[in-house]
Design an enzyme around this catalytic site. Structure first.
Site, PDB file in Angstrom:
ATOM      1  CG  ASP A 177     -21.556  43.540 -17.389  1.00  0.00           C
ATOM      2  OD1 ASP A 177     -21.600  44.678 -17.878  1.00  0.00           O
ATOM      3  OD2 ASP A 177     -22.335  42.627 -17.735  1.00  0.00           O
TER       4      ASP A 177
ATOM      5  CB  CYS B 272      -9.486  58.045 -31.160  1.00  0.00           C
ATOM      6  SG  CYS B 272     -10.421  56.778 -30.312  1.00  0.00           S
TER       7      CYS B 272
ATOM      8  CB  CYS C 233      -8.584  56.896 -35.933  1.00  0.00           C
ATOM      9  SG  CYS C 233      -9.410  55.389 -36.478  1.00  0.00           S
TER      10      CYS C 233
ATOM     11  CB  CYS D  28     -15.364  52.774 -34.588  1.00  0.00           C
ATOM     12  SG  CYS D  28     -15.031  54.330 -33.753  1.00  0.00           S
TER      13      CYS D  28
ATOM     14  CB  CYS E 198     -21.285  52.308 -36.382  1.00  0.00           C
ATOM     15  SG  CYS E 198     -22.886  51.995 -35.594  1.00  0.00           S
TER      16      CYS E 198
ATOM     17  CB  CYS F 177     -26.161  50.590 -29.977  1.00  0.00           C
ATOM     18  SG  CYS F 177     -24.822  49.413 -29.717  1.00  0.00           S
TER      19      CYS F 177
ATOM     20  CB  CYS G  51     -22.838  44.662 -32.452  1.00  0.00           C
ATOM     21  SG  CYS G  51     -22.173  45.554 -33.880  1.00  0.00           S
TER      22      CYS G  51
ATOM     23  CB  CYS H  52     -17.557  50.016 -33.208  1.00  0.00           C
ATOM     24  SG  CYS H  52     -18.263  49.415 -31.683  1.00  0.00           S
TER      25      CYS H  52
ATOM     26  CB  CYS I 271     -10.759  49.513 -33.191  1.00  0.00           C
ATOM     27  SG  CYS I 271      -9.758  50.556 -32.133  1.00  0.00           S
TER      28      CYS I 271
HETATM   29  C1  B12 Z   1     -24.998  50.275 -20.623  1.00  0.00           C
HETATM   30  C2  B12 Z   1     -23.916  49.406 -21.219  1.00  0.00           C
HETATM   31  C3  B12 Z   1     -24.008  49.092 -22.581  1.00  0.00           C
HETATM   32  C4  B12 Z   1     -25.070  49.692 -23.480  1.00  0.00           C
HETATM   33  C5  B12 Z   1     -24.704  51.146 -23.836  1.00  0.00           C
HETATM   34  C6  B12 Z   1     -23.240  51.301 -24.192  1.00  0.00           C
HETATM   35  C7  B12 Z   1     -22.733  52.719 -24.245  1.00  0.00           C
HETATM   36  N1  B12 Z   1     -21.521  52.833 -24.713  1.00  0.00           N
HETATM   37  O1  B12 Z   1     -23.393  53.684 -23.881  1.00  0.00           O
HETATM   38  C8  B12 Z   1     -25.078  48.699 -24.662  1.00  0.00           C
HETATM   39  C9  B12 Z   1     -26.112  47.612 -24.380  1.00  0.00           C
HETATM   40  C10 B12 Z   1     -25.331  49.301 -26.022  1.00  0.00           C
HETATM   41  C11 B12 Z   1     -23.678  48.096 -24.537  1.00  0.00           C
HETATM   42  C12 B12 Z   1     -23.017  47.518 -25.591  1.00  0.00           C
HETATM   43  C13 B12 Z   1     -21.744  46.993 -25.497  1.00  0.00           C
HETATM   44  N2  B12 Z   1     -21.057  46.783 -24.370  1.00  0.00           N
HETATM   45 CO1  B12 Z   1     -21.627  47.459 -22.630  1.00  0.00          CO
HETATM   46  N3  B12 Z   1     -21.968  48.106 -20.904  1.00  0.00           N
HETATM   47  C14 B12 Z   1     -22.862  48.916 -20.437  1.00  0.00           C
HETATM   48  C15 B12 Z   1     -22.643  49.130 -18.936  1.00  0.00           C
HETATM   49  C16 B12 Z   1     -23.651  48.239 -18.192  1.00  0.00           C
HETATM   50  C17 B12 Z   1     -22.780  50.559 -18.425  1.00  0.00           C
HETATM   51  C18 B12 Z   1     -22.002  51.610 -19.224  1.00  0.00           C
HETATM   52  C19 B12 Z   1     -22.211  52.991 -18.642  1.00  0.00           C
HETATM   53  O2  B12 Z   1     -23.158  53.278 -17.960  1.00  0.00           O
HETATM   54  N4  B12 Z   1     -21.303  53.886 -18.880  1.00  0.00           N
HETATM   55  C20 B12 Z   1     -21.399  55.271 -18.432  1.00  0.00           C
HETATM   56  C21 B12 Z   1     -21.279  56.166 -19.627  1.00  0.00           C
HETATM   57  C22 B12 Z   1     -21.624  57.591 -19.256  1.00  0.00           C
HETATM   58  O3  B12 Z   1     -19.900  56.035 -19.989  1.00  0.00           O
HETATM   59  P1  B12 Z   1     -19.343  56.229 -21.454  1.00  0.00           P
HETATM   60  O4  B12 Z   1     -20.416  55.941 -22.414  1.00  0.00           O
HETATM   61  O5  B12 Z   1     -18.084  55.476 -21.586  1.00  0.00           O
HETATM   62  O6  B12 Z   1     -19.012  57.803 -21.455  1.00  0.00           O
HETATM   63  C23 B12 Z   1     -17.737  58.314 -21.105  1.00  0.00           C
HETATM   64  C24 B12 Z   1     -16.985  58.771 -22.343  1.00  0.00           C
HETATM   65  O7  B12 Z   1     -17.915  59.451 -23.172  1.00  0.00           O
HETATM   66  C25 B12 Z   1     -15.959  59.704 -21.724  1.00  0.00           C
HETATM   67  N5  B12 Z   1     -15.704  60.879 -22.529  1.00  0.00           N
HETATM   68  C26 B12 Z   1     -16.047  62.129 -22.217  1.00  0.00           C
HETATM   69  N6  B12 Z   1     -15.668  62.954 -23.185  1.00  0.00           N
HETATM   70  C27 B12 Z   1     -15.055  62.230 -24.137  1.00  0.00           C
HETATM   71  C28 B12 Z   1     -14.493  62.614 -25.336  1.00  0.00           C
HETATM   72  C29 B12 Z   1     -13.948  61.625 -26.168  1.00  0.00           C
HETATM   73  C30 B12 Z   1     -13.388  62.012 -27.480  1.00  0.00           C
HETATM   74  C31 B12 Z   1     -13.971  60.268 -25.759  1.00  0.00           C
HETATM   75  C32 B12 Z   1     -13.419  59.187 -26.636  1.00  0.00           C
HETATM   76  C33 B12 Z   1     -14.547  59.896 -24.519  1.00  0.00           C
HETATM   77  C34 B12 Z   1     -15.076  60.907 -23.731  1.00  0.00           C
HETATM   78  O8  B12 Z   1     -16.510  60.166 -20.505  1.00  0.00           O
HETATM   79  C35 B12 Z   1     -17.822  59.625 -20.331  1.00  0.00           C
HETATM   80  C36 B12 Z   1     -18.115  59.487 -18.878  1.00  0.00           C
HETATM   81  O9  B12 Z   1     -17.131  58.727 -18.215  1.00  0.00           O
HETATM   82  C37 B12 Z   1     -21.157  48.647 -18.764  1.00  0.00           C
HETATM   83  C38 B12 Z   1     -20.896  47.910 -17.433  1.00  0.00           C
HETATM   84  C39 B12 Z   1     -20.739  48.884 -16.304  1.00  0.00           C
HETATM   85  N7  B12 Z   1     -21.367  48.577 -15.184  1.00  0.00           N
HETATM   86  O10 B12 Z   1     -20.047  49.879 -16.422  1.00  0.00           O
HETATM   87  C40 B12 Z   1     -20.941  47.709 -19.968  1.00  0.00           C
HETATM   88  C41 B12 Z   1     -19.617  47.811 -20.728  1.00  0.00           C
HETATM   89  C42 B12 Z   1     -19.350  49.261 -21.059  1.00  0.00           C
HETATM   90  N8  B12 Z   1     -19.927  47.105 -21.963  1.00  0.00           N
HETATM   91  C43 B12 Z   1     -18.982  46.369 -22.409  1.00  0.00           C
HETATM   92  C44 B12 Z   1     -19.011  45.664 -23.644  1.00  0.00           C
HETATM   93  C45 B12 Z   1     -17.973  44.580 -23.844  1.00  0.00           C
HETATM   94  C46 B12 Z   1     -19.964  45.986 -24.608  1.00  0.00           C
HETATM   95  C47 B12 Z   1     -19.987  45.535 -26.070  1.00  0.00           C
HETATM   96  C48 B12 Z   1     -18.607  45.535 -26.749  1.00  0.00           C
HETATM   97  C49 B12 Z   1     -20.585  44.109 -26.149  1.00  0.00           C
HETATM   98  C50 B12 Z   1     -20.769  43.611 -27.559  1.00  0.00           C
HETATM   99  N9  B12 Z   1     -19.777  43.007 -28.176  1.00  0.00           N
HETATM  100  O11 B12 Z   1     -21.833  43.768 -28.092  1.00  0.00           O
HETATM  101  C51 B12 Z   1     -20.958  46.551 -26.709  1.00  0.00           C
HETATM  102  C52 B12 Z   1     -20.201  47.753 -27.282  1.00  0.00           C
HETATM  103  C53 B12 Z   1     -21.071  48.873 -27.769  1.00  0.00           C
HETATM  104  C54 B12 Z   1     -20.326  50.210 -27.642  1.00  0.00           C
HETATM  105  N10 B12 Z   1     -19.699  50.657 -28.698  1.00  0.00           N
HETATM  106  O12 B12 Z   1     -20.305  50.784 -26.538  1.00  0.00           O
HETATM  107  C55 B12 Z   1     -17.755  46.445 -21.529  1.00  0.00           C
HETATM  108  C56 B12 Z   1     -16.713  47.351 -22.203  1.00  0.00           C
HETATM  109  C57 B12 Z   1     -15.283  46.891 -22.019  1.00  0.00           C
HETATM  110  C58 B12 Z   1     -14.336  47.850 -22.664  1.00  0.00           C
HETATM  111  N11 B12 Z   1     -13.206  47.344 -23.097  1.00  0.00           N
HETATM  112  O13 B12 Z   1     -14.609  49.018 -22.766  1.00  0.00           O
HETATM  113  C59 B12 Z   1     -18.349  47.052 -20.189  1.00  0.00           C
HETATM  114  C60 B12 Z   1     -17.429  48.005 -19.434  1.00  0.00           C
HETATM  115  C61 B12 Z   1     -18.692  45.845 -19.309  1.00  0.00           C
HETATM  116  C62 B12 Z   1     -17.453  45.323 -18.597  1.00  0.00           C
HETATM  117  N12 B12 Z   1     -17.475  45.277 -17.279  1.00  0.00           N
HETATM  118  O14 B12 Z   1     -16.466  44.970 -19.202  1.00  0.00           O
HETATM  119  N13 B12 Z   1     -23.197  48.263 -23.278  1.00  0.00           N
HETATM  120  S1  SF4 Z   2     -11.618  52.799 -34.736  1.00  0.00           S
HETATM  121 FE1  SF4 Z   2     -10.599  52.713 -32.733  1.00  0.00          FE
HETATM  122  S2  SF4 Z   2      -8.945  54.246 -32.827  1.00  0.00           S
HETATM  123 FE2  SF4 Z   2     -10.336  54.641 -34.550  1.00  0.00          FE
HETATM  124  S3  SF4 Z   2     -11.769  56.205 -33.734  1.00  0.00           S
HETATM  125 FE3  SF4 Z   2     -12.726  54.231 -33.403  1.00  0.00          FE
HETATM  126  S4  SF4 Z   2     -12.146  53.607 -31.358  1.00  0.00           S
HETATM  127 FE4  SF4 Z   2     -10.743  55.267 -31.979  1.00  0.00          FE
HETATM  128  S1  SF4 Z   3     -21.759  47.829 -31.215  1.00  0.00           S
HETATM  129 FE1  SF4 Z   3     -20.601  49.460 -32.213  1.00  0.00          FE
HETATM  130  S2  SF4 Z   3     -20.742  49.037 -34.440  1.00  0.00           S
HETATM  131 FE2  SF4 Z   3     -22.277  47.785 -33.412  1.00  0.00          FE
HETATM  132  S3  SF4 Z   3     -24.123  49.063 -33.586  1.00  0.00           S
HETATM  133 FE3  SF4 Z   3     -23.233  49.481 -31.556  1.00  0.00          FE
HETATM  134  S4  SF4 Z   3     -21.908  51.245 -31.879  1.00  0.00           S
HETATM  135 FE4  SF4 Z   3     -22.402  50.423 -33.908  1.00  0.00          FE
END
Ligand code: B12
Ligand code: SF4
Ligand code: SF4
Length: 342
Positions: free
Chosen positions: A127, A183, A186, A189, A193, A209, A235, A238, A242
């Site tokens: 992180d 997933c 499903c 989420c 949201c 978000c 938050c 989502c 799940c």
């Molecule tokens: C920026 C960030 C945020 C931002 C943006 C999140 C986002 N999802 O874009 C905000 C502030 C909103 C946020 C919120 C949260 N975050 Co945050 N965040 C980060 C951070 C700092 C960087 C993430 C990043 O740059 N990712 C790069 C992007 C490009 O990756 P990606 O979105 O996953 O995209 C990939 C997928 O799309 C995948 N992909 C490609 N094609 C497809 C097709 C399908 C069908 C699927 C499913 C995937 C897929 O490939 C892409 C590239 O790899 C990381 C820490 C870190 N240094 O990594 C934590 C991190 C992601 N966050 C974390 C957490 C815990 C959260 C929250 C749950 C906290 C909370 N309870 O509020 C929420 C969840 C919101 C959500 N649903 O994502 C954890 C996630 C742990 C986990 N189990 O995944 C991380 C990893 C921190 C950590 N070290 O644990 N976060």
């Molecule tokens: S609720 Fe969980 S299993 Fe269902 S689409 Fe979302 S992340 Fe995937």
């Molecule tokens: S953390 Fe998940 S449920 Fe909450 S606003 Fe962001 S994407 Fe939606």
């Protein structure tokens, strides 16, 4: 210097002893796919004003930028969901009720010690903006990406924080999983949201978000206050819906207990807020962001036992000198009054 399977086995044993799960080893290569995704999301306006990994994608998608000469990345997760089991729901998201990242980093540090003791260099990243944390874990087969964009591991689901140790040791990678996402059909989420922030392809629109909006200074974006529910940081919606997280479901919230938590935050002075929540990301260490969120959350308590004290508290804060706090309290007053007509 121990090498080959001996070192991998030693690391695996230490990870188990530390309570880390889903150990995964991948090669320290550039994550071009993630750099492309970051660029596309930025161009599409999905980044909002977030910095984090977007500030320097060349660095955050290349482990060798953190450790020149790196050969391997060891990823592991810390399951915080377990520790929130049986807890009453709180206005703070589960990962932030304790300093989960410190707990993870400390344990990853133990893995780094194993490497250093065998003559290798090792850097812990979790992180920080140095690396995208999920990608090496997925590449090493620790778990999957989910449609809510999070990373899930077997048994513990997505309520894990994930990090890595970058090392110059040439370790044997663990096997990637056959599927990128776990997933199937499903979409729970996406439906749950409240702001429609989950777009196809595991992409989050940060502007919508709640987790990001609660960290941003200034007025909450339009629609967020009404949609955010009773929370001040993070938050979990989502994740809670799940199926991967069924085992860590919480009991129903008690509005009076929630009001109690919010009142407590509003009663703290700046230094108390910063001390109590020192592990949270608050921009510029500004405690008024949490106060704003608490005031917005009170507006969502709805009719019920907490209504009387909530209305009185909001009326007082609507007179505050800080225009953001006053406007947020006034908005919440209006929402609470409207809820009486429903
Ligand atoms: C920026 C960030 C945020 C931002 C943006 C999140 C986002 N999802 O874009 C905000 C502030 C909103 C946020 C919120 C949260 N975050 Co945050 N965040 C980060 C951070 C700092 C960087 C993430 C990043 O740059 N990712 C790069 C992007 C490009 O990756 P990606 O979105 O996953 O995209 C990939 C997928 O799309 C995948 N992909 C490609 N094609 C497809 C097709 C399908 C069908 C699927 C499913 C995937 C897929 O490939 C892409 C590239 O790899 C990381 C820490 C870190 N240094 O990594 C934590 C991190 C992601 N966050 C974390 C957490 C815990 C959260 C929250 C749950 C906290 C909370 N309870 O509020 C929420 C969840 C919101 C959500 N649903 O994502 C954890 C996630 C742990 C986990 N189990 O995944 C991380 C990893 C921190 C950590 N070290 O644990 N976060
Ligand atoms: S609720 Fe969980 S299993 Fe269902 S689409 Fe979302 S992340 Fe995937
Ligand atoms: S953390 Fe998940 S449920 Fe909450 S606003 Fe962001 S994407 Fe939606």
């Amino acid at each position: 210097m121990s090498l080959g399977r001996g070192l991998e086995a030693e690391i695996a044993e230490r990870a188990r002893a530390e309570g880390l799960v889903a150990l995964a080893i991948s090669r320290a290569r550039t994550y071009r796919n993630v750099a492309v995704a970051l660029g596309e999301r930025d161009a599409a306006g999905l980044r909002d004003t977030m910095q984090f990994t977007y500030r320097n994608p060349a660095r955050s998608t290349d482990p060798t930028a953190t450790l020149p000469g790196a050969r391997s990345v060891i990823s592991a997760s810390w399951p915080y969901g377990r520790s929130s089991l049986g807890q009453a729901p709180s206005v703070v998201a589960r990962y932030a009720r304790r300093d989960s990242y410190a707990e993870l980093r400390r344990r990853l540090g133990a893995l780094a010690e194993v490497l250093e003791a065998s003559g290798h260099q090792a850097r812990v990243v979790a992180d920080s903006n140095a690396l995208v944390d999920k990608e090496p874990a997925v590449r090493g087969g620790g778990g999957w990406y989910l449609k809510n964009s999070l990373y899930a591991v077997p048994v513990h689901g997505s309520m894990v924080v994930v990090g890595s140790v970058i090392t110059d040791a040439d370790l044997t990678p663990t096997r990637p999983r056959m599927r990128l996402t776990g997933c199937g059909g499903c979409t729970s989420c996406m439906t749950a949201c409240p702001t429609g922030a989950i777009l196809p392809g595991g992409t989050i629109d940060a502007g919508r978000c709640i987790a990001w909006q609660l960290q941003k200074p200034g007025m909450l974006a339009p629609g967020i206050a009404a949609a955010m529910g009773v929370r001040v940081y993070g938050c979990d919606i989502c994740q809670e819906v799940c199926p991967y997280n069924r085992k860590v479901a919480e009991s129903a919230a008690d509005p009076l207990a929630q009001l109690g938590e919010l009142v407590e935050i509003l009663a703290m002075d700046d230094s108390e807020v910063l001390a109590r929540f020192s592990h949270l990301y608050l921009p510029r260490r500004d405690p008024s962001v949490l106060r704003r969120n608490a005031l917005a959350a009170i507006g969502n308590l709805g009719p019920g036992p907490a209504l009387g004290p909530a209305l009185a508290l909001l009326a007082k804060w609507a007179e505050n000198d800080d225009p953001v706090l006053a406007a947020t309290a006034a908005g919440s007053l209006a929402r609470l009054r409207a809820s009486l007509d429903d």
